[in-house]
Design a protein around this motif. Structure first.
Motif, short mmCIF file in Angstrom:
data_model
loop_
_atom_site.label_atom_id
_atom_site.label_comp_id
_atom_site.label_asym_id
_atom_site.label_seq_id
_atom_site.Cartn_x
_atom_site.Cartn_y
_atom_site.Cartn_z
N ALA A 121 0.83 -1.20 0.00
CA ALA A 121 0.00 0.00 0.00
C ALA A 121 0.86 1.26 0.00
CB ALA A 121 -0.93 0.00 1.22
N VAL A 122 1.94 1.24 0.76
CA VAL A 122 2.86 2.39 0.79
C VAL A 122 3.51 2.58 -0.58
CG1 VAL A 122 5.06 3.21 1.73
CG2 VAL A 122 3.30 2.33 3.27
N GLN A 123 3.92 1.49 -1.20
CA GLN A 123 4.55 1.57 -2.52
C GLN A 123 3.62 2.23 -3.53
OE1 GLN A 123 6.13 -2.15 -4.09
NE2 GLN A 123 5.58 -1.53 -6.16
N LEU A 124 2.36 1.82 -3.54
CA LEU A 124 1.40 2.41 -4.48
C LEU A 124 1.14 3.87 -4.14
CD1 LEU A 124 -1.11 -0.56 -4.72
CD2 LEU A 124 0.39 0.27 -6.54
N ALA A 125 1.08 4.19 -2.85
CA ALA A 125 0.86 5.58 -2.45
C ALA A 125 2.01 6.47 -2.92
CB ALA A 125 0.69 5.66 -0.94
N VAL A 126 3.22 5.98 -2.84
CA VAL A 126 4.38 6.75 -3.31
C VAL A 126 4.29 6.99 -4.81
CG1 VAL A 126 6.88 6.68 -3.67
CG2 VAL A 126 5.93 6.04 -1.44
N GLU A 127 4.04 5.94 -5.56
CA GLU A 127 3.97 6.07 -7.02
C GLU A 127 2.86 7.03 -7.44
OE1 GLU A 127 3.57 2.22 -8.74
OE2 GLU A 127 5.43 1.44 -7.87
N HIS A 128 1.70 6.92 -6.80
CA HIS A 128 0.57 7.75 -7.20
C HIS A 128 0.76 9.19 -6.74
CE1 HIS A 128 -3.98 7.44 -8.24
NE2 HIS A 128 -3.41 8.51 -8.77
N THR A 129 1.43 9.40 -5.61
CA THR A 129 1.69 10.76 -5.16
C THR A 129 2.62 11.49 -6.13
OG1 THR A 129 1.35 10.14 -2.84
CG2 THR A 129 2.58 12.17 -3.25
N THR A 130 3.59 10.78 -6.67
CA THR A 130 4.46 11.38 -7.69
C THR A 130 3.64 11.82 -8.90
OG1 THR A 130 6.34 10.01 -6.98
CG2 THR A 130 6.47 11.00 -9.16
N ALA A 131 2.76 10.94 -9.36
CA ALA A 131 1.92 11.28 -10.51
C ALA A 131 0.97 12.42 -10.17
CB ALA A 131 1.12 10.04 -10.95
N LEU A 132 0.43 12.43 -8.95
CA LEU A 132 -0.47 13.50 -8.54
C LEU A 132 0.25 14.84 -8.51
CD1 LEU A 132 -3.32 14.20 -7.41
CD2 LEU A 132 -2.35 13.88 -5.12
#
Length: 326
Positions: free
Chosen positions: A255-266
């Motif tokens: 979950a943390v890994q996905l949050a990091v990736e999506h925060t970069t895109a956001l």
């Protein structure tokens, strides 16, 4: 990723509870979730040394604080705002409601605060602090989606990579898995601090004496409680479980890994919106740089073009007879 109770608490009660918990519980019991949010931001946002990066003063304001109610970590002070935490979404349509509310609440504040001020050079913004704080609130909601929903579990259960959820800037229920939901949480005297009612008690194996209360049992139409679904930290019931097909990885880590990736895109998405929102005569990329580099006040006015007069080649009209020789 929140550990504090959400619905129905006033700011004063929440702060008092935080102070009490910090004394009566182990040191990391309360602070761990905000620390994880901060770690996600530090991993996701590009540093100031790179093109389009975020400097330390801006990162501090994006991160914010629980005590001030600002930025990412400050969202935990607003426990009753469901859109900040993606809780109580029983179906994809509810998930999209949370996403839409979060986007419509935070992004206009980012755009408004980022608007250039101080002509003719436009070195300053209308309210850079508020804009950075609002962006932090949006990143908190995004991270909580991956922690508080079963997005990861649905993907793993169908042998596919979870990927990034299509929830920002728009969200369509039909684009989400049919079984997507988040955990139920409502703080009441009957539910206690867990925020979820208990089912009927049943005697454990080998005993005829039932426990004081049964396992968590959310009301219809909810399928799971926040208590059993959240992946807020490595020690939660779901967070500590290993992910099938991902050796050495827990649900919390994924979950943390996905949050990091999506925060970069956001970040790229919101930065582009800021750059495209400025009036004519102002460099949008410069405005975005100034917003996410709080210590920078670069002039963002677009230089007026210098008029160029056509060269005079000859005084002879085109197509006229040649001048007689002198």
């Amino acid at each position: 990723m929140t550990l504090l109770p959400r619905p129905g608490l006033s700011t004063i009660v929440t702060v008092a509870a935080a102070a009490l918990l910090s004394v009566s519980m182990p040191p990391n019991a309360l602070a761990f979730a905000p620390d994880i949010h901060g770690a996600i931001l530090r991993a996701a946002l590009p540093p100031a040394t790179t093109d389009g990066g975020v400097d330390d003063p801006a990162l501090a304001e994006i991160t914010g604080s629980l005590l001030t109610g600002t930025g990412n970590e400050g969202s935990d002070l607003f426990q009753g705002d469901a859109f900040r935490h993606f809780d109580n979404a029983a179906r994809p349509a509810d998930v999209c409601d949370r996403a839409r509310d979060a986007w419509n609440f935070f992004v206009p504040a980012v755009i408004a605060g980022a608007q250039p001020t101080g002509p003719p050079e436009f070195r300053t913004s209308a309210n850079g602090f508020a804009a950075r704080s609002a962006f932090g609130g949006l990143t908190h909601a995004l991270a909580d989606f991956y922690s508080h929903s079963n997005w990861v579990e649905l993907a793993v259960g169908t042998d596919r990579a979870p990927g990034l959820a299509p929830i920002f800037p728009t969200c369509a229920p039909a684009a989400l898995p049919a079984g997507l939901h988040t955990g139920y949480f409502e703080l009441t005297p009957a539910n206690g601090l867990d925020g979820c009612p208990s089912g009927p008690p049943a005697p454990p194996a080998g005993s005829s004496v039932p426990p004081a209360e049964g396992p968590p049992a959310p009301p219809a139409p909810f399928e799971e409680c926040h208590l059993t679904l959240n992946k807020d930290d490595p020690g939660t019931l779901r967070g500590r479980e290993p992910v099938p097909g991902y050796p050495g990885t827990t649900y919390h880590q994924l979950a943390v890994q996905l949050a990091v990736e999506h925060t970069t895109a956001l970040y790229r998405e919101v930065r582009g919106l800021v750059a495209g929102s400025v009036p004519a005569g102002v460099d949008g990329e410069c405005v975005a740089d100034n917003l996410f580099r709080a210590a920078q006040f670069a002039p963002c006015a677009v230089p007026a073009p210098t008029p160029v007069l056509p060269k005079r080649v000859s005084g002879q009209p085109v197509g006229g007879p040649p001048s007689p020789p002198a």
